[in-house]
Scaffold this active site. Structure first.
Site, PDB file in Angstrom:
ATOM      1  N   ASP A   1      40.556  44.379  37.312  1.00 34.96           N
ATOM      2  CA  ASP A   1      40.030  43.732  36.123  1.00 34.96           C
ATOM      3  C   ASP A   1      38.768  44.495  35.738  1.00 34.96           C
ATOM      4  O   ASP A   1      37.733  44.377  36.395  1.00 34.96           O
ATOM      5  CB  ASP A   1      39.725  42.253  36.428  1.00 34.96           C
ATOM      6  CG  ASP A   1      39.074  41.540  35.253  1.00 34.96           C
ATOM      7  OD1 ASP A   1      38.610  42.215  34.321  1.00 34.96           O
ATOM      8  OD2 ASP A   1      39.022  40.297  35.290  1.00 34.96           O
TER       9      ASP A   1
ATOM     10  N   CYS B   1      33.956  30.597  33.228  1.00 33.35           N
ATOM     11  CA  CYS B   1      35.385  30.843  33.500  1.00 33.35           C
ATOM     12  C   CYS B   1      35.603  31.277  34.948  1.00 33.35           C
ATOM     13  O   CYS B   1      36.494  32.086  35.235  1.00 33.35           O
ATOM     14  CB  CYS B   1      35.982  31.875  32.545  1.00 33.35           C
ATOM     15  SG  CYS B   1      35.936  31.341  30.846  1.00 33.35           S
TER      16      CYS B   1
ATOM     17  N   HIS C   1      37.509  35.943  37.455  1.00 35.21           N
ATOM     18  CA  HIS C   1      37.522  35.206  36.189  1.00 35.21           C
ATOM     19  C   HIS C   1      38.885  34.515  36.075  1.00 35.21           C
ATOM     20  O   HIS C   1      39.880  35.017  36.599  1.00 35.21           O
ATOM     21  CB  HIS C   1      37.341  36.236  35.065  1.00 35.21           C
ATOM     22  CG  HIS C   1      37.167  35.667  33.696  1.00 35.21           C
ATOM     23  ND1 HIS C   1      38.219  35.232  32.932  1.00 35.21           N
ATOM     24  CD2 HIS C   1      36.049  35.485  32.940  1.00 35.21           C
ATOM     25  CE1 HIS C   1      37.765  34.805  31.764  1.00 35.21           C
ATOM     26  NE2 HIS C   1      36.452  34.948  31.739  1.00 35.21           N
TER      27      HIS C   1
HETATM   28  N1  7TS Z   1      37.699  39.301  33.345  1.00 37.39           N
HETATM   29  C1  7TS Z   1      36.361  39.251  33.426  1.00 37.39           C
HETATM   30  C2  7TS Z   1      35.667  39.744  34.663  1.00 37.39           C
HETATM   31  C3  7TS Z   1      35.629  38.766  32.340  1.00 37.39           C
HETATM   32  O1  7TS Z   1      34.300  38.731  32.422  1.00 37.39           O
HETATM   33  C4  7TS Z   1      36.314  38.311  31.191  1.00 37.39           C
HETATM   34  C5  7TS Z   1      35.591  37.684  30.039  1.00 37.39           C
HETATM   35  C6  7TS Z   1      37.704  38.420  31.152  1.00 37.39           C
HETATM   36  C7  7TS Z   1      38.367  38.897  32.258  1.00 37.39           C
HETATM   37  C8  7TS Z   1      38.498  38.026  29.953  1.00 37.39           C
HETATM   38  O2  7TS Z   1      38.269  38.911  28.899  1.00 37.39           O
HETATM   39  P1  7TS Z   1      38.921  38.651  27.471  1.00 37.39           P
HETATM   40  O3  7TS Z   1      38.317  39.710  26.596  1.00 37.39           O
HETATM   41  O4  7TS Z   1      40.388  38.793  27.609  1.00 37.39           O
HETATM   42  O5  7TS Z   1      38.524  37.268  27.069  1.00 37.39           O
HETATM   43  N2  7TS Z   1      34.344  37.142  30.381  1.00 37.39           N
HETATM   44  C9  7TS Z   1      33.589  36.319  29.615  1.00 37.39           C
HETATM   45  C10 7TS Z   1      32.352  35.868  30.061  1.00 37.39           C
HETATM   46  O6  7TS Z   1      31.858  36.158  31.137  1.00 37.39           O
HETATM   47  N3  7TS Z   1      31.817  35.078  29.113  1.00 37.39           N
HETATM   48  O7  7TS Z   1      32.694  35.000  28.096  1.00 37.39           O
HETATM   49  C11 7TS Z   1      33.803  35.776  28.391  1.00 37.39           C
END
Ligand code: 7TS
Length: 424
Positions: free
Chosen positions: A215, A379, A137
């Site tokens: 992650d 993303c 991501h």
């Molecule tokens: N890493 C992964 C694998 C993720 O799926 C996401 C968010 C993040 C990091 C970031 O998380 P945050 O809570 O800090 O924003 N993924 C997604 C998604 O798949 N659709 O919207 C957000």
């Protein structure tokens, strides 16, 4: 889930778990959208919240709202006690040795950025390398691009194979080439669902002298995760993806690493003694929590831990595994539908393409039926390039989803294909 489902023969054994009863805990799921039941299949973006979590946040504001770690009055002591209790629950949730290894953040993104600033910018030298994968991501990519640039370090990437798994030989080869100081890997892909063999990767990375950041944004919400078992050095996750409120997350980091890292943000509460020119820092983890933290969301996250623990993490994971297998099979059975990723171990993020229908058009069509999925690059632009597409559709499941919702999705996909001129 029905025990008669042909793709989930083990469902009968888990008949004690009743997703219909569990759904009643979630006010949002009781709604209809344009006269149809809400079918929420965007759980990888964020999960819905049970009443218990919503009430915990309200109850905190209604009974003991105060700033933490600074005042001696009774409200402040109660708020501080509850906030620190959640830190203990978070440590227990991921099998950390001590609450001192738990830093509250805004979410996964902030957790990765914290390590990229406080560890990487201090310890990386020109010539060092950070090992990433093509399925990361952007939250586990951009911070490393910035840190590598600042330190004169380089980035290396493990390719994704056609079945959606990592090229483990390439991972080993990158380590063998030397210079890798950190491997940063997602435990569960938010696009392909792939669960990576993080324990093995961590062991290999450590042998090569590299640290490991996991992650856990997708994994921690959907499967039991233990940092001790994984042997990782850092793990970041988000509260809002596991029934908690937005704006709260956790960074686990080994205590000895936190001790040597520089602060991330400076300000109140992260200090010990402050002079005009120089200052010293508070004990870990407080050294990394500058300013007023998101106390109410931390309390809500604590309620989410309690709620999920009560339902049983293994039970929820097993149910989701069966439902995912069913959803993948149901989509694969449709003409003109391609599901991305075929890893032997996978979570409930199911990305797919429908022949001749743009992902955004499909998502909009499904929205007309009250079905919420996501469409776009999710993303993960480098992964989209590897898949050879600009965007995908993604249905992502949680334990409160039902087999009949998967059927509703499949039926709507068939109708969408016909509507856009490609149907039977
Ligand atoms: N890493 C992964 C694998 C993720 O799926 C996401 C968010 C993040 C990091 C970031 O998380 P945050 O809570 O800090 O924003 N993924 C997604 C998604 O798949 N659709 O919207 C957000």
């Amino acid at each position: 889930m029905d025990a008669c489902c042909p793709v989930c023969p083990s469902a009968a054994r888990r008949s004690s778990f009743d997703p219909r009863a569990v759904r009643r805990d979630f006010p949002v799921l009781q709604q209809t959208v344009r006269g149809r039941p809400l079918t929420y299949l965007d759980n990888a973006a964020t999960t819905q919240k049970p009443s218990e979590v919503i009430q915990a946040v309200c109850q905190y504001y209604g009974t003991c709202n105060a700033n933490v770690h600074r005042a001696f009055h009774f409200l402040a002591e109660e708020a501080t006690r509850r906030y620190e209790e959640v830190r203990k629950s978070a440590a227990a949730w991921i099998g950390a040795g001590s609450p001192r290894e738990i830093v509250f953040t805004r979410g996964t993104t902030e957790g990765v950025n914290l390590v990229a600033h406080a560890w990487a910018r201090k310890f990386l030298k020109p010539g060092d390398a950070i090992l990433l994968t093509e399925m990361e991501h952007h939250s586990n990519l951009i911070p490393w691009q910035l840190a590598a640039k600042a330190a004169g370090a380089s980035l290396r990437f493990v390719p994704v194979l056609p079945d959606g798994t990592l090229d483990l030989d390439a991972f080993a080869a990158h380590l063998a080439a030397g210079g890798v100081r950190l491997a940063a890997v997602t435990q569960m892909s938010n696009v392909l669902g792939t669960v990576n063999p993080v324990r093995d990767l961590a062991a290999a990375a450590h042998k090569a002298g590299a640290l490991v950041l996991v992650d856990g944004a997708q994994s921690v919400a959907h499967m039991p995760v233990s940092v001790r078992d994984l042997g990782c050095d850092f793990l970041a996750f988000s509260g809002h993806k596991m029934c908690g409120p937005t704006g709260i997350g956790v960074l686990y980091a080994r205590a000895d690493l936190l001790e040597t890292m520089d602060p991330f943000l400076g300000g109140g509460e992260m200090i010990d003694r402050v002079g005009l020119e120089e200052s010293t820092w508070a004990e870990i983890p407080h050294k990394f929590e500058a300013g007023t933290p998101n106390v109410s969301s931390a309390i809500g996250l604590g309620a989410a831990f309690d709620y999920l623990n009560r339902l049983g993490r293994d039970t929820l994971a097993a149910y989701e595994r069966d439902l995912t297998r069913h959803a993948v099979a149901a989509l694969r059975a449709l003409p003109g539908v391609r599901v991305y990723g075929d890893a032997p171990e996978r979570g409930g993020a199911v990305s797919f393409a429908v022949d001749g229908v743009h992902p955004h058009d499909l998502a909009q069509f499904l929205d007309g039926d009250g079905i919420a999925i996501r469409a776009g690059h999710l993303c993960c632009q480098p992964l989209m390039r590897r898949l050879g597409v600009p965007a995908v559709n993604r249905a992502s499941l949680a334990f409160y989803n039902l087999e009949e919702e998967v059927a509703r999705l499949a039926d709507a996909v068939v109708r969408a294909r016909a509507y856009f001129g490609h149907g039977p």
